[in-house]
Design an enzyme around this catalytic site. Structure first.
Site, PDB file in Angstrom:
ATOM      1  N   ARG A   1      38.156  91.422  38.851  1.00 28.36           N
ATOM      2  CA  ARG A   1      37.819  90.226  39.631  1.00 28.36           C
ATOM      3  C   ARG A   1      37.854  90.509  41.129  1.00 28.36           C
ATOM      4  O   ARG A   1      36.919  90.190  41.862  1.00 28.36           O
ATOM      5  CB  ARG A   1      38.800  89.111  39.291  1.00 28.36           C
ATOM      6  CG  ARG A   1      38.491  87.760  39.961  1.00 28.36           C
ATOM      7  CD  ARG A   1      39.355  86.691  39.323  1.00 28.36           C
ATOM      8  NE  ARG A   1      39.138  85.392  39.906  1.00 28.36           N
ATOM      9  CZ  ARG A   1      39.828  84.908  40.937  1.00 28.36           C
ATOM     10  NH1 ARG A   1      40.758  85.650  41.512  1.00 28.36           N
ATOM     11  NH2 ARG A   1      39.584  83.696  41.394  1.00 28.36           N
TER      12      ARG A   1
ATOM     13  N   TYR B   1      34.859  81.676  47.693  1.00 24.55           N
ATOM     14  CA  TYR B   1      34.743  81.994  46.268  1.00 24.55           C
ATOM     15  C   TYR B   1      35.562  80.993  45.467  1.00 24.55           C
ATOM     16  O   TYR B   1      36.570  80.459  45.941  1.00 24.55           O
ATOM     17  CB  TYR B   1      35.186  83.418  45.955  1.00 24.55           C
ATOM     18  CG  TYR B   1      36.649  83.693  46.122  1.00 24.55           C
ATOM     19  CD1 TYR B   1      37.522  83.672  45.027  1.00 24.55           C
ATOM     20  CD2 TYR B   1      37.184  84.014  47.359  1.00 24.55           C
ATOM     21  CE1 TYR B   1      38.875  83.936  45.177  1.00 24.55           C
ATOM     22  CE2 TYR B   1      38.528  84.291  47.520  1.00 24.55           C
ATOM     23  CZ  TYR B   1      39.371  84.256  46.422  1.00 24.55           C
ATOM     24  OH  TYR B   1      40.708  84.514  46.584  1.00 24.55           O
TER      25      TYR B   1
ATOM     26  N   TRP C   1      44.644  90.031  43.176  1.00 25.81           N
ATOM     27  CA  TRP C   1      43.909  90.162  44.435  1.00 25.81           C
ATOM     28  C   TRP C   1      44.093  88.921  45.307  1.00 25.81           C
ATOM     29  O   TRP C   1      44.329  89.026  46.512  1.00 25.81           O
ATOM     30  CB  TRP C   1      42.420  90.381  44.132  1.00 25.81           C
ATOM     31  CG  TRP C   1      41.595  90.783  45.314  1.00 25.81           C
ATOM     32  CD1 TRP C   1      41.379  92.049  45.781  1.00 25.81           C
ATOM     33  CD2 TRP C   1      40.827  89.918  46.161  1.00 25.81           C
ATOM     34  NE1 TRP C   1      40.544  92.028  46.872  1.00 25.81           N
ATOM     35  CE2 TRP C   1      40.188  90.725  47.123  1.00 25.81           C
ATOM     36  CE3 TRP C   1      40.623  88.547  46.200  1.00 25.81           C
ATOM     37  CZ2 TRP C   1      39.363  90.207  48.110  1.00 25.81           C
ATOM     38  CZ3 TRP C   1      39.791  88.020  47.190  1.00 25.81           C
ATOM     39  CH2 TRP C   1      39.176  88.842  48.127  1.00 25.81           C
ATOM     40  N   ASP C   2      43.998  87.745  44.713  1.00 20.66           N
ATOM     41  CA  ASP C   2      44.165  86.487  45.464  1.00 20.66           C
ATOM     42  C   ASP C   2      45.523  86.424  46.153  1.00 20.66           C
ATOM     43  O   ASP C   2      45.636  86.123  47.347  1.00 20.66           O
ATOM     44  CB  ASP C   2      44.063  85.270  44.531  1.00 20.66           C
ATOM     45  CG  ASP C   2      42.779  85.213  43.761  1.00 20.66           C
ATOM     46  OD1 ASP C   2      42.562  86.122  42.930  1.00 20.66           O
ATOM     47  OD2 ASP C   2      42.021  84.269  43.966  1.00 20.66           O
ATOM     48  N   THR C   3      46.560  86.695  45.366  1.00 24.97           N
ATOM     49  CA  THR C   3      47.920  86.595  45.887  1.00 24.97           C
ATOM     50  C   THR C   3      48.158  87.613  46.996  1.00 24.97           C
ATOM     51  O   THR C   3      48.725  87.287  48.046  1.00 24.97           O
ATOM     52  CB  THR C   3      48.935  86.807  44.752  1.00 24.97           C
ATOM     53  OG1 THR C   3      48.731  85.809  43.753  1.00 24.97           O
ATOM     54  CG2 THR C   3      50.359  86.738  45.272  1.00 24.97           C
TER      55      THR C   3
END
Length: 628
Positions: free
Chosen positions: A91, A109, A201-203
């Site tokens: 992702r 996104y 990745w987000d965190t």
């Protein structure tokens, strides 16, 4: 637009006019992707001109009709683009690939299931485009939101966010809400810093942005779960947990680690580990055991250990030969001596990288090859040591020797019943069998074109984060594969590894036999079995990079097993462990100093040089090992 490994994108629109780029990460979304794209375009058209935005389908190696649908949508609407990858990027990897090629200065996104109410999209864009925030994220856990989360999603989510806030010192309440935006400049600054390519990745993006002093906006959103909860043991427990620890180490611990501090901490840990022994052992008894030791077996042990070093050089020559470099055994033995001496001086196995410096500085062998060869050697060390320990345990299980061991241990350790020990030994023996089977499985993967590891693990987890977990095992297998080009080379390197570690065990057995109380407590068969197991487990304990040379760790493991399995008095077992380790370390240091003088190598200069090696060279080494 094209990219490596089958990556491609549709033709660009008028990039100069585009302000906002919305990326939709998609994997096998044939049932929903068309509706998601059309809803996104319609929502953006409500507050932006048609030439001010683009919608990008970041299609991540799909094996359904998603690519076909995305291509059609891109042909029908110039505001829609399709970026395709033949392989799974994860992702985070898919988002990075799309953001790099997006035209807008505001990068957005969100998840393709549209769980977040799309009326919040204008607010999300405005936080970056109008209000000047660097990063913006929706939140399902702020006061004022209306996220209706079932327990099987809500409890893990709250637990994860609590850990991130506590361990990584984040000020945000929700790190995994799939509804985020960031400025082009923030992305350019963070893209190389964020290491994860999957669900973390987000965190990591949010945490690193806060640590760099960026302005991060969090606002409540209406959120409704869509579809079934995808609770994944591999990703959620092992994957996310390990990533939290990894990021904590990088942000909070690693920046504070200096050579002076590591050497001091390693020395302190060594002294503390040895001093702790005095709580359970009488120092006078330990000293008395030393005075009673026969120097003849100790001298023989020293000679045996000296013999093992040319074998290490021979093994390293065979590994480098498989990588296309032919060097003399004498030079390579010296390089091994220097690197192992570095491991005795510096904690965290900093000496390992010194060898890559030595072969590069004195023979011109590139760093990637040096690191790849070192990785291959370490893999064979672990294979051999684990196989030795596992074989002893498997033998106990097969010959019903667990009962005898349990009786011995219960007799040597007051207050411990034979039945309890028997159960523990049987469990340990079973683990040994599993360990040996796992090693054979990894070797089979390395020797085959079929990726057995990935196929088996994928049965338990279909999430893209499985790539991260499997990658650890695959990296280990790659080390085997580096020197497994032919059956002959594999057998040769493996055979020499067995010889090296057998001589290591023989050294310990000779030292142990030098102590009369140890020799009288065990028969020759017991001595061999206990010695092989104690040394193997002791060496596995040294794998933990906690103290220089594993001093303290080796002694603790060795002593516990010799006392428990052999019935040797604790003071004698500890004295034998210390003397065994001392013999090996003295031989290593003497050989290392001689090699440094002969090759004109400074250990501190070598460590400084390897600390400056670019990360890309280390990555190239990993790829090199995999390709071979």
């Amino acid at each position: 637009m094209s990219g490596p490994d089958g990556l491609r994108g549709a033709a660009d629109a008028d990039a100069d006019a585009v302000r906002v780029s919305v990326v939709l990460p998609a994997f096998n979304e044939e049932a929903t992707i068309e509706g998601t794209v059309r809803t996104t375009v319609d929502t953006l058209s409500g507050f932006l001109r048609d030439d001010e935005f683009e919608v990008i389908v970041a299609e991540d190696g799909c094996d359904d009709r998603t690519p076909e649908i995305a291509d059609r949508l891109a042909r029908e609407d110039a505001r829609v683009k399709h970026f395709h990858s033949d392989r799974r990027l994860g992702r985070g990897g898919a988002l990075e690939f799309a953001f790099e090629r997006a035209a807008g200065d505001t990068l957005v996104y969100f998840d393709t299931d549209l769980a977040t109410d799309m009326r919040h999209l204008e607010e999300l864009v405005a936080r970056i485009d109008r209000d000047g925030y660097d990063v913006a994220t929706g939140s399902r856990w702020m006061p004022g939101d209306e996220a209706d989360r079932p327990a099987k999603r809500g409890v893990p989510s709250r637990g994860f966010n609590l850990l991130v806030r506590t361990v990584l010192r984040s000020d945000l309440r929700d790190h995994q809400c799939g509804f985020k935006a960031l400025s082009r400049s923030a992305f350019e600054e963070l893209r190389d810093a964020v290491e994860d390519e999957h669900w973390f990745w987000d965190t990591e993006l949010l945490v690193r942005a806060q640590r760099r002093g960026m302005r991060v906006a969090e606002f409540s959103v209406d959120w409704e779960p869509k579809g079934d909860s995808k609770v994944d043991l591999v990703r959620d427990v092992f994957g996310m947990g390990s990533q939290i620890v990894r990021l904590w180490w990088q942000l909070s611990v690693s920046p504070r680690i200096t050579r002076t501090r590591t050497v001091a901490a390693g020395a302190l840990l060594t002294v503390a580990a040895l001093a702790l022994m005095t709580v359970y052992l009488d120092p006078a008894q330990v000293l008395r055991a030393f005075t009673e030791a026969d120097p003849v077996p100790v001298a023989a042990a020293t000679l045996v250990y000296v013999v093992s070093w040319p074998l290490r050089g021979l093994r390293y020559r065979d590994i480098l030969s498989e990588l296309g470099y032919d060097e003399r055994v004498g030079f390579l033995t010296g390089a091994v001596f220097i690197s192992q001496t570095g491991n005795l001086v510096f904690p965290a196995r900093a000496g390992d990288a010194v060898r890559a410096y030595v072969v590069k500085a004195r023979r011109g062998i590139p760093y990637p090859t040096g690191f790849a060869s070192l990785a291959a050697e370490r893999v064979f060390d672990l294979l051999t040591i684990t196989a030795m320990a596992g074989a002893v345990l498997a033998g106990l299980l097969a010959t019903d020797g667990t009962g005898a061991v349990a009786t011995a241990v219960s007799g040597n350790v007051p207050g411990v019943s034979a039945s309890a020990v028997s159960t523990a030994v049987q469990v340990a023996a079973f683990v040994g069998v599993v360990a040996v089977a796992s090693l054979l499985f990894i070797v089979a993967t390395a020797r085959s074109d079929t990726n057995y590891v990935r196929s088996v693990v994928s049965r338990f987890s279909q999430d893209s984060y499985v790539d991260y977990v499997v990658g650890v095992v695959e990296e280990f297998a790659a080390g085997v594969q580096t020197v497994a080009g032919t059956r002959t080379s594999f057998a040769r390197v493996g055979g020499v590894s067995v010889l090296v570690w057998t001589l290591d065990v023989v050294t310990a057995l000779l030292v142990l036999s030098a102590f009369p109380d140890a020799a009288s407590a065990m028969s020759l068969t017991q001595l061999v079995v206990v010695g092989f197991f104690a040394v193997s487990v002791g060496n596995l304990a040294k794998v933990l990079p906690l103290s220089p040379g594993g001093i303290g760790l080796y002694e603790a493991a060795f002593t516990a097993l010799v006392v428990g399995l052999g019935g040797v008095p604790a003071a004698v077992a500890f004295a034998a462990a210390v003397l065994d380790h001392a013999v090996k370390n003295v031989v290593t240091v003497v050989g290392g100093v001689a090699a440094m003088l002969g090759l004109n190598v400074s250990l501190t200069a070598a460590v400084d040089e390897t600390e400056d090696v670019d990360d890309s060279e280390a990555e190239a080494a990993a790829e090199f090992a995999t390709d071979d």
